[in-house]
Design a protein around this motif. Sequence first.
Motif, short mmCIF file in Angstrom:
data_model
loop_
_atom_site.label_atom_id
_atom_site.label_comp_id
_atom_site.label_asym_id
_atom_site.label_seq_id
_atom_site.Cartn_x
_atom_site.Cartn_y
_atom_site.Cartn_z
N ASP A 37 0.82 -1.22 0.00
CA ASP A 37 0.00 0.00 0.00
C ASP A 37 0.86 1.27 0.00
O ASP A 37 0.40 2.34 -0.40
CB ASP A 37 -0.97 0.01 1.19
CG ASP A 37 -0.25 -0.08 2.53
OD1 ASP A 37 0.86 -0.64 2.57
OD2 ASP A 37 -0.78 0.42 3.53
N GLN A 38 2.13 1.16 0.47
CA GLN A 38 3.03 2.32 0.44
C GLN A 38 4.47 1.80 0.44
O GLN A 38 5.08 1.63 1.49
CB GLN A 38 2.80 3.24 1.64
CG GLN A 38 3.57 4.56 1.52
CD GLN A 38 3.63 5.33 2.84
OE1 GLN A 38 2.65 5.40 3.56
NE2 GLN A 38 4.80 5.88 3.15
N LYS A 42 6.82 8.68 2.53
CA LYS A 42 6.17 9.77 1.81
C LYS A 42 7.15 10.78 1.20
O LYS A 42 6.95 11.22 0.07
CB LYS A 42 5.15 10.48 2.72
CG LYS A 42 3.89 9.63 2.88
CD LYS A 42 2.85 10.28 3.75
CE LYS A 42 1.62 9.35 3.83
NZ LYS A 42 0.76 9.71 4.96
N LEU A 45 8.39 9.27 -2.04
CA LEU A 45 7.34 9.27 -3.07
C LEU A 45 7.11 10.68 -3.61
O LEU A 45 6.94 10.87 -4.83
CB LEU A 45 6.03 8.70 -2.49
CG LEU A 45 6.06 7.21 -2.16
CD1 LEU A 45 4.78 6.80 -1.42
CD2 LEU A 45 6.22 6.36 -3.42
#
Length: 281
Positions: A37-38, A42, A45
Motif C-alpha cells: 500500500d506504500q 512519503k 514518493l
Amino acid sequence: MRVQPARMPFYTATRGTTTIYVLGTLHVGDPVDYPPDQPFRKPILAALAASPTLALELSPDDLLVSQDDVSKFGVCSRECLPRLLPDPLWRRLAQRLRGNPAALDEIKKMRPWLAALLVETYDSLSAGLQTEYGTEAQLQNVYLKTRGKIVGLETLSGQMRAFTGLTLAQQREMLAQDLVQTPEENVADVRMLHRLWRVGDADAIAAWSTAKSEKLARNPRLSASIDNKILYERNRRFVTRMVAIAAPNKPVFVAIGALHLGGPKGVLALLRQRGFIVDAN
C-alpha cells in the motif's frame, strides 16, 4: 497495524534552484521492505513525483543486455579459473562450493572478478534476500506511473571496465576476501548491511563497510586499490553525471547503491564539495 516501509538512506542536495534527490539502494531486498500500500516513505514518493528524471546506475535498456556483457567479459570459452588462481585459493573456493556441484562447474569458466561477484550473490540469497525486491526494481514500478524519463549515470561498458580493468592480482584479492569468513559469517554481514540500510544512515553504512574491508583485506594495498576502482572512481563519475543532468527547477532523483553515498569519498561529500547543501530527508 500498518507496516512501515524501510527508512533507507535518502538525502536532498540543493544548490540555488537546483535539486538532486539521492537514494541509497540495495540490489536485493525483502518483501517487508516495500509494503504494497506504500512501498516508500512519503518524502521519497513526493520527490519521485516531483522529478522529471530518474537516474539509476544503469539505464533500463543497458540493464536488459547487462547479462550478455557480463558473460562476454567475465566468462572464458573453457575452464580458466583453476589456472588463474593460486592453488590454495582455488582449493578454498572448491571447498566452499562442494555442496553445489553445478555452481562449481559454472564457476570454473569464470574470471576471478565474476567468481567473486557470484559468491557474494550466493551469500545474499542465503541471507533470504531476493533480487526482485532490489530497490531499483521497486522504484521503477512506482516511477513508471509518472511517465518521467529514466537514464543511466554510467554506461554498461563503463561499469564493466570497473571490473575488467582490475589486474589479476586485484581480482584474486577480491575473491580471496569473499572466502576469508565462513558462509555463515558472510550471511551475517549481508543481514547487517540490510539492517543498516533499513535504518537509513549513509555514514554508518560507509563506516561499517570500511571496517569490514580492513578486516577482510589479505593485502591492504591491493584492497584499497580495488575500493578505489569499484567505489571511489565511480562515485566521481556519478556526481559529474548527476550534476550535468540537473537543471534549475527540474529536480533529478538519483538512486545508486547505498555503499556509494557516505564517508569522505562518498557521493554526498562530493556534492558538498561542489557547493550543494546536503540534508538527510
